[in-house]
Design a protein around this motif. Structure first.
Motif, PDB file in Angstrom:
ATOM      1  N   ARG A  76       4.502 -14.210 -30.928  1.00  0.00           N
ATOM      2  CA  ARG A  76       3.274 -13.431 -30.505  1.00  0.00           C
ATOM      3  C   ARG A  76       2.978 -12.577 -31.594  1.00  0.00           C
ATOM      4  O   ARG A  76       1.472 -12.338 -31.774  1.00  0.00           O
ATOM      5  CB  ARG A  76       3.111 -13.670 -29.055  1.00  0.00           C
ATOM      6  N   ALA A  77       3.741 -11.681 -31.621  1.00  0.00           N
ATOM      7  CA  ALA A  77       3.234 -10.207 -31.892  1.00  0.00           C
ATOM      8  C   ALA A  77       3.028 -10.120 -32.927  1.00  0.00           C
ATOM      9  O   ALA A  77       2.891  -9.702 -34.328  1.00  0.00           O
ATOM     10  CB  ALA A  77       5.147  -9.344 -31.368  1.00  0.00           C
ATOM     11  N   LEU A  78       4.596 -11.382 -34.489  1.00  0.00           N
ATOM     12  CA  LEU A  78       4.423 -10.826 -35.666  1.00  0.00           C
ATOM     13  C   LEU A  78       2.911 -11.961 -35.651  1.00  0.00           C
ATOM     14  O   LEU A  78       2.885 -11.949 -37.470  1.00  0.00           O
ATOM     15  CB  LEU A  78       5.849 -12.040 -35.813  1.00  0.00           C
ATOM     16  N   SER A  79       2.641 -13.103 -35.445  1.00  0.00           N
ATOM     17  CA  SER A  79       1.462 -13.655 -35.414  1.00  0.00           C
ATOM     18  C   SER A  79       0.053 -12.896 -35.110  1.00  0.00           C
ATOM     19  O   SER A  79      -1.201 -13.807 -35.018  1.00  0.00           O
ATOM     20  CB  SER A  79       1.511 -15.576 -34.604  1.00  0.00           C
ATOM     21  N   ALA A  80       0.254 -12.079 -34.410  1.00  0.00           N
ATOM     22  CA  ALA A  80      -1.450 -10.750 -34.535  1.00  0.00           C
ATOM     23  C   ALA A  80      -1.743 -11.295 -32.963  1.00  0.00           C
ATOM     24  O   ALA A  80      -2.993 -11.188 -32.661  1.00  0.00           O
ATOM     25  CB  ALA A  80      -1.994 -10.595 -35.438  1.00  0.00           C
ATOM     26  N   HIS A  81      -1.139 -12.335 -31.863  1.00  0.00           N
ATOM     27  CA  HIS A  81      -1.705 -12.273 -30.848  1.00  0.00           C
ATOM     28  C   HIS A  81      -1.306 -11.324 -29.649  1.00  0.00           C
ATOM     29  O   HIS A  81      -0.487 -10.768 -30.341  1.00  0.00           O
ATOM     30  CB  HIS A  81      -1.036 -13.968 -29.920  1.00  0.00           C
ATOM     31  N   PRO A  82      -2.516 -11.668 -29.025  1.00  0.00           N
ATOM     32  CA  PRO A  82      -2.390 -10.211 -27.973  1.00  0.00           C
ATOM     33  C   PRO A  82      -1.482 -10.143 -27.227  1.00  0.00           C
ATOM     34  O   PRO A  82      -1.022 -11.269 -26.744  1.00  0.00           O
ATOM     35  CB  PRO A  82      -3.328 -10.373 -27.304  1.00  0.00           C
ATOM     36  N   SER A  83      -0.729  -8.830 -26.978  1.00  0.00           N
ATOM     37  CA  SER A  83       0.156  -9.190 -26.403  1.00  0.00           C
ATOM     38  C   SER A  83       1.202  -7.835 -26.379  1.00  0.00           C
ATOM     39  O   SER A  83       0.817  -7.143 -27.071  1.00  0.00           O
ATOM     40  CB  SER A  83       1.717  -9.687 -26.574  1.00  0.00           C
ATOM     41  N   PRO A  84       1.976  -7.397 -25.013  1.00  0.00           N
ATOM     42  CA  PRO A  84       2.923  -5.688 -25.441  1.00  0.00           C
ATOM     43  C   PRO A  84       3.154  -5.254 -26.772  1.00  0.00           C
ATOM     44  O   PRO A  84       2.832  -4.129 -26.858  1.00  0.00           O
ATOM     45  CB  PRO A  84       3.369  -6.060 -24.216  1.00  0.00           C
ATOM     46  N   GLU A  85       4.087  -5.651 -27.123  1.00  0.00           N
ATOM     47  CA  GLU A  85       5.133  -5.606 -28.076  1.00  0.00           C
ATOM     48  C   GLU A  85       4.098  -5.782 -29.294  1.00  0.00           C
ATOM     49  O   GLU A  85       4.141  -5.316 -30.369  1.00  0.00           O
ATOM     50  CB  GLU A  85       6.195  -7.196 -28.803  1.00  0.00           C
ATOM     51  N   GLY A  86       3.250  -6.551 -29.459  1.00  0.00           N
ATOM     52  CA  GLY A  86       1.896  -6.853 -30.526  1.00  0.00           C
ATOM     53  C   GLY A  86       0.849  -5.635 -30.454  1.00  0.00           C
ATOM     54  O   GLY A  86       0.794  -4.688 -31.724  1.00  0.00           O
ATOM     55  N   THR A  87       1.043  -4.835 -28.895  1.00  0.00           N
ATOM     56  CA  THR A  87      -0.047  -3.565 -29.314  1.00  0.00           C
ATOM     57  C   THR A  87       0.735  -3.048 -29.634  1.00  0.00           C
ATOM     58  O   THR A  87       0.438  -1.474 -30.749  1.00  0.00           O
ATOM     59  CB  THR A  87      -0.440  -3.470 -27.483  1.00  0.00           C
ATOM     60  N   LEU A  88       2.478  -2.174 -29.312  1.00  0.00           N
ATOM     61  CA  LEU A  88       2.947  -1.272 -30.695  1.00  0.00           C
ATOM     62  C   LEU A  88       3.245  -1.776 -32.127  1.00  0.00           C
ATOM     63  O   LEU A  88       3.703  -0.702 -32.459  1.00  0.00           O
ATOM     64  CB  LEU A  88       4.763  -1.849 -29.783  1.00  0.00           C
ATOM     65  N   LEU A  89       2.989  -2.813 -31.938  1.00  0.00           N
ATOM     66  CA  LEU A  89       2.835  -2.807 -33.186  1.00  0.00           C
ATOM     67  C   LEU A  89       2.280  -2.549 -34.398  1.00  0.00           C
ATOM     68  O   LEU A  89       2.075  -2.052 -35.591  1.00  0.00           O
ATOM     69  CB  LEU A  89       3.650  -4.851 -33.772  1.00  0.00           C
ATOM     70  N   GLN A  90       0.551  -2.568 -33.571  1.00  0.00           N
ATOM     71  CA  GLN A  90      -0.785  -1.987 -33.888  1.00  0.00           C
ATOM     72  C   GLN A  90      -0.453  -0.355 -33.601  1.00  0.00           C
ATOM     73  O   GLN A  90      -0.172  -0.123 -35.076  1.00  0.00           O
ATOM     74  CB  GLN A  90      -1.793  -2.219 -33.106  1.00  0.00           C
ATOM     75  N   LEU A  91       0.185   0.034 -33.233  1.00  0.00           N
ATOM     76  CA  LEU A  91       0.703   1.448 -33.253  1.00  0.00           C
ATOM     77  C   LEU A  91       0.954   1.993 -33.750  1.00  0.00           C
ATOM     78  O   LEU A  91       1.206   2.888 -34.968  1.00  0.00           O
ATOM     79  CB  LEU A  91       0.918   2.052 -31.730  1.00  0.00           C
ATOM     80  N   THR A  92       1.999   0.944 -34.387  1.00  0.00           N
ATOM     81  CA  THR A  92       3.074   1.171 -35.321  1.00  0.00           C
ATOM     82  C   THR A  92       2.182   1.622 -36.700  1.00  0.00           C
ATOM     83  O   THR A  92       2.684   2.587 -37.720  1.00  0.00           O
ATOM     84  CB  THR A  92       4.297   0.636 -35.811  1.00  0.00           C
ATOM     85  N   HIS A  93       1.686   0.259 -37.065  1.00  0.00           N
ATOM     86  CA  HIS A  93       0.747   0.545 -38.277  1.00  0.00           C
ATOM     87  C   HIS A  93      -0.364   1.975 -38.088  1.00  0.00           C
ATOM     88  O   HIS A  93      -0.416   2.342 -39.157  1.00  0.00           O
ATOM     89  CB  HIS A  93      -0.294  -0.581 -38.310  1.00  0.00           C
ATOM     90  N   ALA A  94      -1.004   1.847 -37.150  1.00  0.00           N
ATOM     91  CA  ALA A  94      -2.090   3.766 -37.284  1.00  0.00           C
ATOM     92  C   ALA A  94      -0.401   4.278 -37.721  1.00  0.00           C
ATOM     93  O   ALA A  94      -1.634   5.389 -38.022  1.00  0.00           O
ATOM     94  CB  ALA A  94      -1.931   3.489 -35.927  1.00  0.00           C
ATOM     95  N   CYS A  95       0.193   4.446 -36.986  1.00  0.00           N
ATOM     96  CA  CYS A  95       1.000   5.840 -37.360  1.00  0.00           C
ATOM     97  C   CYS A  95       1.055   5.961 -38.968  1.00  0.00           C
ATOM     98  O   CYS A  95       1.326   6.955 -39.514  1.00  0.00           O
ATOM     99  CB  CYS A  95       2.369   5.666 -36.783  1.00  0.00           C
ATOM    100  N   GLU A  96       1.932   4.687 -39.088  1.00  0.00           N
ATOM    101  CA  GLU A  96       2.211   4.127 -41.131  1.00  0.00           C
ATOM    102  C   GLU A  96       0.925   4.789 -41.829  1.00  0.00           C
ATOM    103  O   GLU A  96       0.812   5.562 -42.373  1.00  0.00           O
ATOM    104  CB  GLU A  96       2.247   3.272 -41.487  1.00  0.00           C
ATOM    105  N   ASN A  97      -0.713   4.376 -41.356  1.00  0.00           N
ATOM    106  CA  ASN A  97      -1.892   4.981 -42.055  1.00  0.00           C
ATOM    107  C   ASN A  97      -2.378   6.178 -41.559  1.00  0.00           C
ATOM    108  O   ASN A  97      -3.702   6.479 -41.809  1.00  0.00           O
ATOM    109  CB  ASN A  97      -2.632   3.876 -41.804  1.00  0.00           C
ATOM    110  N   ASN A  98      -1.749   7.110 -40.706  1.00  0.00           N
ATOM    111  CA  ASN A  98      -2.381   8.073 -40.377  1.00  0.00           C
ATOM    112  C   ASN A  98      -3.528   7.434 -39.776  1.00  0.00           C
ATOM    113  O   ASN A  98      -4.525   9.264 -40.087  1.00  0.00           O
ATOM    114  CB  ASN A  98      -2.433   9.132 -41.627  1.00  0.00           C
ATOM    115  N   ASP A  99      -3.418   6.840 -38.533  1.00  0.00           N
ATOM    116  CA  ASP A  99      -5.050   6.563 -38.292  1.00  0.00           C
ATOM    117  C   ASP A  99      -5.592   7.615 -36.723  1.00  0.00           C
ATOM    118  O   ASP A  99      -5.012   6.655 -36.365  1.00  0.00           O
ATOM    119  CB  ASP A  99      -5.274   4.862 -37.569  1.00  0.00           C
TER     120      ASP A  99
END
Length: 430
Positions: free
Chosen positions: A370-393
């Protein structure tokens, strides 16, 4: 490796060898166990069977499809190869049914016309099973309807070339469709394959199920090379097999040993003294660290390019960061799973492999899938947070920090810690 400071503010070493209790700042607990015992039947099943997830329109996991690990034989493959693969799949299914299907979710199984006309479906049928078959003519249709009347559940693919077959749509509880099809009318639940995005999904009924790379993005990776396929095999062994199996892999692929030693003997591996061979390194690392070091090597290959080094460092950064953030009190419960999701998130690009192939090849759990295929989940939210850190969003970071109830400065420090630790990998890959 531990720090004298009981509350360190920086990761010590590369973090690969950090225990869950020895180092509270970062969680890098490995998944993996010693399996020196005789191979059990369930372990054999796990090596060649996988369960593809199906989701509904709300991204809830609703069913699985039983498949073989790796790529299925193409339609133009020799009949003997396709027969062998079906035999393997049905043997695995028989083994599963003998142990009892404990999962309450439906399990879809694709069968050929030959199996449709055999006694196999009736012999091993269970309540959770949904049999998928191509219905090309009236003869096929009559057989499947007779089995359905006998208590079996079918999800047929109806031939477009037969009006009579098409007119049977109302007789089935499930119907298999492709995203390019026109949604058929009727009460049957539609099982749709090939939906690439939310816009296409919206064309289908609210009660439809979806499989494939739904919402996994529009990137179409290039064809996987032989070297990339070998790296994917190493990744599967690293994450799911024993140290003994890893040692055997490097005996068969000695050209990858120098790079393994470079990573193992670096700060990332955290060995107390240099290892002299692949077997020596893997034994000294132990099951947990050996798994992660081999997984990092799987991302780079024996002769990593600048791009491969970038993907590997990015993967380790994400893994370390997600492991730490999980320990800071997020809805994600398993720091080890969060670490693995972070590591695997770079694989589709690094190895040019679609997300659904990765999920199948590694036999990933529903949480990871679910996390890797971008379906909503707590782990998916953490991955989105990680992307935000990478992009300085900053806006996305602030929104996630508020949602997770973690101070923004703690998120920033955690990401900086991960960056510093992962930078040691780049040096080992040059």
């Amino acid at each position: 490796m531990t720090s004298d400071d009981p509350h360190p503010s920086r990761i010590v070493g590369g973090g690969i060898n950090t225990g869950e209790f020895e180092q509270p700042v970062v969680v890098t607990q490995m998944l993996g166990i010693d399996n020196s015992d005789p191979v059990r039947e369930d372990a054999l099943r796990a090596r060649f069977l996988s369960f593809d997830p199906l989701f509904d329109a709300a991204s809830t996991l609703v069913a699985h499809q039983l498949v073989l690990r790796g790529r299925a034989a193409p339609a133009d493959a020799p009949p003997e190869l396709r027969q062998m693969e079906e035999d393997m799949l049905l043997t695995g299914l028989y083994s599963l049914t003998q142990d009892g299907l404990t999962d309450t979710l439906p399990l879809l199984v694709q069968i050929s016309t030959g199996v449709l006309f055999s006694d196999i479906p009736q012999q091993i049928n269970q309540r959770q099973l949904i049999w998928c078959a191509a219905i090309d003519n009236e003869h096929h249709m009559a057989r499947a309807l007779a089995l359905q009347d006998a208590g079996l559940t079918f999800c047929p693919t109806l031939s477009r070339d037969s009006a009579i077959v098409q007119d049977s749509a109302s007789a089935w509880r499930y119907l298999a469709c492709h995203a390019d099809d026109t949604p058929p009318a009727g009460a049957a639940r539609l099982v749709v394959e090939g939906v690439p995005d939310a816009r296409t999904q919206s064309r289908w009924p609210a009660n439809a199920w979806f499989k494939g790379n739904f919402f996994s993005g529009d990137t179409q990776p290039a064809e996987t090379s032989h070297e990339q396929a070998m790296q994917l095999d190493l990744l599967a062994i690293a994450l799911r097999q024993s140290v003994d199996t890893l040692i055997q892999f490097f005996r068969l692929n000695p050209d990858m040993t120098p790079r393994l030693l470079a990573i193992a003997n670096s700060q990332v591996g955290g060995l107390s003294r240099p290892a002299e061979s692949a077997a020596h390194a893997l034994v000294m690392l132990g099951p947990q660290r050996a798994s992660r070091v081999a997984a990092l090597l799987a991302l780079t290959g024996a002769h990593p390019s600048e791009t491969a080094r970038h993907y590997a460092v990015t993967a380790l950064t994400r893994a370390l960061f997600m492991g730490k953030i999980t320990r800071l009190g997020t809805p994600a419960e398993d720091a080890a799973a969060a670490f693995e999701i972070g590591l695997l998130s770079a694989v589709p690009h690094a190895l040019s492999v679609p997300v659904e192939t990765l999920i199948r090849k590694l036999g990933l759990s529903a949480t990871r899938a679910r996390a890797l295929s971008a379906h909503p989940s707590p782990e998916g939210t953490l991955l989105q947070l990680t992307h935000a850190c990478e992009n300085n969003d900053v806006d996305t970071l602030a929104a996630h920090a508020h949602k997770l109830e973690i101070p923004l400065h703690q998120i920033s420090v955690a990401y900086l810690d991960a960056l510093i630790a992962a930078s040691a990998l780049d040096a080992a890959l040059h």
